[in-house]
Design a protein around this motif. Structure first.
Motif, PDB file in Angstrom:
ATOM      1  N   LEU A   3      40.400  37.428  39.941  1.00 44.57           N
ATOM      2  CA  LEU A   3      39.935  36.312  39.122  1.00 44.57           C
ATOM      3  C   LEU A   3      40.892  36.253  37.944  1.00 44.57           C
ATOM      4  N   ASP A   4      41.713  35.208  37.882  1.00 41.23           N
ATOM      5  CA  ASP A   4      42.899  35.209  37.043  1.00 41.23           C
ATOM      6  C   ASP A   4      42.750  34.288  35.831  1.00 41.23           C
ATOM      7  N   LYS A   5      42.373  34.883  34.696  1.00 38.63           N
ATOM      8  CA  LYS A   5      42.318  34.173  33.410  1.00 38.63           C
ATOM      9  C   LYS A   5      41.583  32.840  33.525  1.00 38.63           C
ATOM     10  N   VAL A   6      40.368  32.906  34.007  1.00 32.92           N
ATOM     11  CA  VAL A   6      39.535  31.708  34.180  1.00 32.92           C
ATOM     12  C   VAL A   6      39.044  31.209  32.823  1.00 32.92           C
ATOM     13  N   SER A   7      39.296  29.947  32.548  1.00 33.95           N
ATOM     14  CA  SER A   7      38.886  29.346  31.271  1.00 33.95           C
ATOM     15  C   SER A   7      38.334  27.944  31.509  1.00 33.95           C
ATOM     16  N   PHE A   8      37.212  27.650  30.890  1.00 38.74           N
ATOM     17  CA  PHE A   8      36.660  26.293  30.862  1.00 38.74           C
ATOM     18  C   PHE A   8      35.547  26.266  29.837  1.00 38.74           C
ATOM     19  N   SER A   9      35.119  25.072  29.457  1.00 38.04           N
ATOM     20  CA  SER A   9      34.050  24.947  28.461  1.00 38.04           C
ATOM     21  C   SER A   9      33.151  23.776  28.822  1.00 38.04           C
ATOM     22  N   VAL A  69      34.225  29.714  28.184  1.00 42.05           N
ATOM     23  CA  VAL A  69      34.759  30.841  28.950  1.00 42.05           C
ATOM     24  C   VAL A  69      36.264  30.911  28.702  1.00 42.05           C
ATOM     25  N   ARG A  70      36.725  32.091  28.257  1.00 43.03           N
ATOM     26  CA  ARG A  70      38.126  32.227  27.870  1.00 43.03           C
ATOM     27  C   ARG A  70      38.795  33.391  28.611  1.00 43.03           C
ATOM     28  N   ASN A  71      39.744  33.046  29.466  1.00 45.09           N
ATOM     29  CA  ASN A  71      40.607  34.036  30.116  1.00 45.09           C
ATOM     30  C   ASN A  71      39.829  35.151  30.819  1.00 45.09           C
ATOM     31  N   LEU A  72      38.802  34.788  31.538  1.00 38.38           N
ATOM     32  CA  LEU A  72      37.969  35.766  32.227  1.00 38.38           C
ATOM     33  C   LEU A  72      38.738  36.348  33.414  1.00 38.38           C
ATOM     34  N   GLU A  73      38.715  37.677  33.529  1.00 40.14           N
ATOM     35  CA  GLU A  73      39.448  38.347  34.590  1.00 40.14           C
ATOM     36  C   GLU A  73      38.573  39.365  35.313  1.00 40.14           C
ATOM     37  N   LYS A  74      38.783  39.461  36.624  1.00 39.87           N
ATOM     38  CA  LYS A  74      38.171  40.508  37.436  1.00 39.87           C
ATOM     39  C   LYS A  74      39.132  40.811  38.578  1.00 39.87           C
ATOM     40  N   ARG A  75      39.505  42.096  38.700  1.00 39.95           N
ATOM     41  CA  ARG A  75      40.489  42.472  39.709  1.00 39.95           C
ATOM     42  C   ARG A  75      39.855  43.346  40.794  1.00 39.95           C
ATOM     43  N   TYR A  76      40.062  42.925  42.042  1.00 39.50           N
ATOM     44  CA  TYR A  76      39.713  43.708  43.218  1.00 39.50           C
ATOM     45  C   TYR A  76      40.992  43.994  43.984  1.00 39.50           C
ATOM     46  N   PRO A  77      40.955  44.922  44.933  1.00 41.31           N
ATOM     47  CA  PRO A  77      42.182  45.212  45.707  1.00 41.31           C
ATOM     48  C   PRO A  77      42.762  43.991  46.421  1.00 41.31           C
ATOM     49  N   THR A  94      32.966  34.564  39.229  1.00 41.98           N
ATOM     50  CA  THR A  94      33.043  34.034  37.868  1.00 41.98           C
ATOM     51  C   THR A  94      31.679  34.068  37.191  1.00 41.98           C
ATOM     52  N   MET A  95      30.656  33.572  37.869  1.00 43.62           N
ATOM     53  CA  MET A  95      29.322  33.526  37.280  1.00 43.62           C
ATOM     54  C   MET A  95      28.798  34.922  36.980  1.00 43.62           C
ATOM     55  N   LYS A  96      29.008  35.852  37.888  1.00 38.91           N
ATOM     56  CA  LYS A  96      28.527  37.217  37.653  1.00 38.91           C
ATOM     57  C   LYS A  96      29.288  37.893  36.521  1.00 38.91           C
ATOM     58  N   ALA A  97      30.598  37.674  36.457  1.00 40.88           N
ATOM     59  CA  ALA A  97      31.384  38.255  35.365  1.00 40.88           C
ATOM     60  C   ALA A  97      31.000  37.644  34.024  1.00 40.88           C
ATOM     61  N   MET A  98      30.714  36.335  34.011  1.00 38.15           N
ATOM     62  CA  MET A  98      30.273  35.668  32.786  1.00 38.15           C
ATOM     63  C   MET A  98      29.016  36.310  32.212  1.00 38.15           C
ATOM     64  N   LEU A  99      28.113  36.714  33.102  1.00 41.32           N
ATOM     65  CA  LEU A  99      26.799  37.213  32.689  1.00 41.32           C
ATOM     66  C   LEU A  99      26.732  38.734  32.659  1.00 41.32           C
ATOM     67  N   ASN A 100      27.888  39.381  32.788  1.00 43.55           N
ATOM     68  CA  ASN A 100      27.972  40.838  32.739  1.00 43.55           C
ATOM     69  C   ASN A 100      27.196  41.502  33.871  1.00 43.55           C
ATOM     70  N   LEU A 101      27.065  40.805  34.992  1.00 43.55           N
ATOM     71  CA  LEU A 101      26.410  41.381  36.164  1.00 43.55           C
ATOM     72  C   LEU A 101      27.390  42.214  36.981  1.00 43.55           C
ATOM     73  N   ILE A 102      28.671  41.983  36.768  1.00 43.61           N
ATOM     74  CA  ILE A 102      29.722  42.858  37.282  1.00 43.61           C
ATOM     75  C   ILE A 102      30.682  43.127  36.133  1.00 43.61           C
ATOM     76  N   HIS A 103      31.355  44.260  36.180  1.00 46.49           N
ATOM     77  CA  HIS A 103      32.303  44.619  35.129  1.00 46.49           C
ATOM     78  C   HIS A 103      33.496  43.668  35.149  1.00 46.49           C
ATOM     79  N   ARG A 104      33.847  43.141  34.004  1.00 49.78           N
ATOM     80  CA  ARG A 104      35.012  42.272  33.902  1.00 49.78           C
ATOM     81  C   ARG A 104      36.203  43.103  33.446  1.00 49.78           C
TER      82      ARG A 104
END
Length: 287
Positions: free
Chosen positions: A18-24, A6-14, A44-54
């Motif tokens: 989710l700020d540049k989450v990275s791990f392997s 997982v590299r720099n995963l981001e998801k923004r809500y008001p 994080t898990m939902k964004a990883m699996l494209n269950l929510i828009h990243r």
């Protein structure tokens, strides 16, 4: 090479980012994903699996971009979010009949083996299973299409200690051949102590640490001392609790020499989390 990257995963809500989450995670290991409620684990898990828009970042499964090869990657993933409670009035047989059609690598012999091992009866309805048996059924489905990566959100939540211990034994068996890995979120720290090889700690949408469990524990120390020792050393304390006789707190291992006049002891996972979370964090939105 990582099975999950997982590299720099981001998801923004008001009210939450989710700020540049990275791990392997390498094949053959179990990783615990921890953080307080609202820290960002489920997002994080939902964004990883494209269950929510990243809003940014990449995820690689077996060296392939998940978002460019979603169908193929999902065939290698088993995902269980909380308690398996869909189609409560359907029998396991009916659910399995539908599920097997989606997976070209479905192994009927393996599925029958897991049914026997987990003492699952196909004529039972989902609502007739205990919480632990529902999780085992979800695992049976995932493992029967040769999933290499299991992503489990709070799989042991609500289970009694015996059922939890039984499920952790299953986790350890699943990774024995060195080809599969498990990422699971949990609030039950004792579960991590029993089976996790690695830990990823998220706080306020940011990764605080991602390392092996022993190294994580060794990077901290617990301290206790009199009030006279507190004020001058307070800036080095990650978290602190004051009481009538003095204080207890958490420090980084490299700061231990500054607390030579205090009692210093090894830190356990639960204490690390408790003292680290004393500061107010951001809240993860309900999804």
């Amino acid at each position: 090479m990582p099975l999950l990257d997982v590299r720099n995963l981001e998801k923004r809500y008001p009210t939450f980012t989710l700020d540049k989450v990275s791990f392997s995670l390498e094949p053959g290991y179990i990783m615990g994903f921890i953080g307080r409620n609202g820290a960002g684990k489920t997002t994080t898990m939902k964004a990883m699996l494209n269950l929510i828009h990243r809003d940014g970042g990449e995820v690689y499964i077996n060296h392939r971009s998940f978002f460019e090869n979603e169908k193929a990657c999902k065939e290698e993933i088993g995902f269980v979010m909380g308690e398996f409670d869909c189609y409560k009035t359907a029998t396991l047989q009916k659910i399995t009949d539908v599920t097997r059609r989606f997976y070209p690598a479905w192994d009927e012999a393996a599925y029958r083996g897991y049914l026997k091992r987990f003492s699952l009866e196909e004529n039972k309805k989902v609502k007739e299973l205990s919480a632990g048996m529902r999780v085992k059924y979800a695992l049976a489905l995932a493992l029967s299409h040769d999933a290499k990566l299991l992503i489990l959100d709070e799989p042991t939540s609500g289970l009694d200690p015996v059922s939890r211990d039984d499920l952790l034994d299953v986790f350890r068996t699943v990774i024995e051949d060195g080809t599969r890995s498990i990422l699971f979120s949990t609030h039950i720290i004792s579960d991590l102590e029993k089976c996790a090889d690695y830990i990823t700690y998220i706080k306020g949408g940011r990764i605080l640490a991602s390392t092996d469990v022993d190294a994580f524990r060794e990077s901290y120390r617990l301290v206790a001392g009199d009030r006279e020792h507190l004020e001058v050393r307070r800036p080095k304390l990650i978290g602190c609790k004051e009481h009538a006789f003095g204080f207890t707190g958490l420090i980084r291992a490299e700061d231990a020499p500054a607390f030579a006049a205090c009692k210093v002891a090894p830190a356990d996972l639960e204490s690390i989390m408790i003292y680290t979370e004393q500061e107010d964090g951001h809240e993860e939105p309900a999804l």
